[in-house]
Design an enzyme around this catalytic site. Structure first.
Site, PDB file in Angstrom:
ATOM      1  N   TYR A  84      -1.729  -0.670  10.549  1.00 47.98           N
ATOM      2  CA  TYR A  84      -1.857  -1.048   9.137  1.00 47.98           C
ATOM      3  C   TYR A  84      -0.632  -0.590   8.354  1.00 47.98           C
ATOM      4  O   TYR A  84      -0.061  -1.353   7.559  1.00 47.98           O
ATOM      5  CB  TYR A  84      -3.125  -0.420   8.553  1.00 47.98           C
ATOM      6  N   SER A 108       0.853  -1.185   0.000  1.00 45.70           N
ATOM      7  CA  SER A 108       0.000   0.000   0.000  1.00 45.70           C
ATOM      8  C   SER A 108       0.886   1.230   0.000  1.00 45.70           C
ATOM      9  O   SER A 108       2.062   1.162   0.399  1.00 45.70           O
ATOM     10  CB  SER A 108      -0.883   0.000   1.255  1.00 45.70           C
TER      11      SER A 108
END
Length: 253
Positions: free
Chosen positions: A157, A144
Site C-alpha cells: 500500500y 496518503s
C-alpha cells in the site's frame, strides 16, 4: 471557498462513501456539477441523492478504474453530460494488507497496484486529454501519509501511494505550461466507515491512531475535502506538483 466559476464540472472517483463522498458533497455545496463514480452503484447513487436533496446537480457513472475502456467512457460521459471537465479527484483506492512484506501475496500486490496506481494513471491519462482540449483544468490525486514515509505491515500500500505522488509530480511538470495543475493530498488516519470497522476488529488501532497525531485526534473527511477544494480553486493557481499532508502533524515528527 472562492475563485470558482459557474458551470464548472467536477469528477470524483471512489465517491460512494467516506472521503470521496465528502469531496463530492463539498464540490456540490460550492455550486459545481458533480460526476460521482465508483464500482459501488448503490453507494454512488446514494451520494448523488444527497447532492440532489441539498439542491445540487450530480449524476452517477459506474467505473472500474482498473479498466481502460471504462475510464475512457467515464471521462467521455462527463463531456457528454456537461460539456467539459474542470476538476478531477482521483480518490478510488483499496487497502487490504494485514502483514509484513514477506507475508504478502502476489494477488494482494496485483490488486493494490491495479487500483491505486494503474487506476490513477488511467484516470489522469483520459482526464488530462480532455483538459488539454478545453484549455485547462485541475487534478487532485488522493495519496496518503503512507506515500510520504514508511507504513509497517502495509508495504505494498505504501509503495502504491508513493507511486501516486510520483505520477502527480511528473505529470505536473509535463503539463504545467498547458494550464493543467496536478497535486496530491496525503491524509493520515481519517474517521471513515473503513477505519471504524478496523477499530472494532482491533480496538488498539484506534488508540494507536490517536497517538501518532500531535493534535490528539484522527481527521475528518470534511477536512480532506477542504484541502482538495483549495487545490482546485484559483487560490492555488501557483500550486502544482505538491503532495499536501492532511495529517494532524503526523509528518512533523
Amino acid at each position: 471557498m472562492s475563485a470558482f466559476l459557474s458551470g464548472q464540472v467536477a469528477l470524483v472517483t471512489g465517491a460512494a462513501a467516506g472521503i470521496g463522498r465528502a469531496i463530492a458533497l463539498a464540490f456540490a455545496r460550492e455550486g459545481r456539477k458533480v460526476v460521482v463514480s465508483d464500482v459501488d452503484t448503490a453507494g454512488g447513487e446514494g451520494t448523488v441523492a444527497q447532492i440532489r436533496a441539498a439542491g445540487g446537480e450530480a449524476r452517477f457513472i459506474r467505473c472500474d478504474v482498473t479498466r481502460d475502456a471504462e475510464v475512457r467512457a467515464l471521462v467521455e460521459g462527463c463531456k457528454e453530460a456537461y460539456g467539459r471537465l474542470d476538476y478531477a479527484v482521483n480518490n478510488a483506492g483499496i487497502e487490504i494488507e494485514k502483514g509484513k512484506l514477506a507475508d504478502g501475496t502476489e494477488s494482494e500486490f496485483d490488486a493494490i497496484m491495479a487500483v491505486n496506481v494503474k487506476g490513477v494513471w488511467l484516470c489522469m491519462k483520459h482526464e488530462i486529454a480532455l483538459m488539454l482540449a478545453q484549455g485547462g483544468g485541475a487534478i487532485v490525486n488522493i495519496s496518503s501519509v503512507a506515500g510520504l514515509g514508511a507504513a509497517p505491515k502495509m508495504s505494498i500500500y505504501a509503495a502504491s501511494k508513493h507511486a501516486v505522488i510520483g505520477l502527480t509530480r511528473s505529470a505536473a511538470v509535463e503539463y504545467g505550461k498547458k494550464n493543467v495543475r496536478i497535486n496530491a493530498v496525503c491524509p493520515a488516519v481519517i474517521d471513515t466507515d473503513m477505519f471504524r470497522r478496523a477499530a472494532e476488529t482491533d480496538p488498539r488501532k484506534a488508540q494507536i491512531a490517536l497517538s501518532v497525531h500531535p493534535v490528539g485526534r484522527i481527521g475528518k473527511v470534511e477536512e480532506v475535502a477542504a484541502a482538495v477544494l483549495y487545490l482546485c480553486s484559483d487560490a492555488a493557481a501557483f500550486t502544482t506538483g505538491v503532495a499536501l499532508p492532511v495529517d494532524g502533524g503526523q509528518t512533523a515528527f
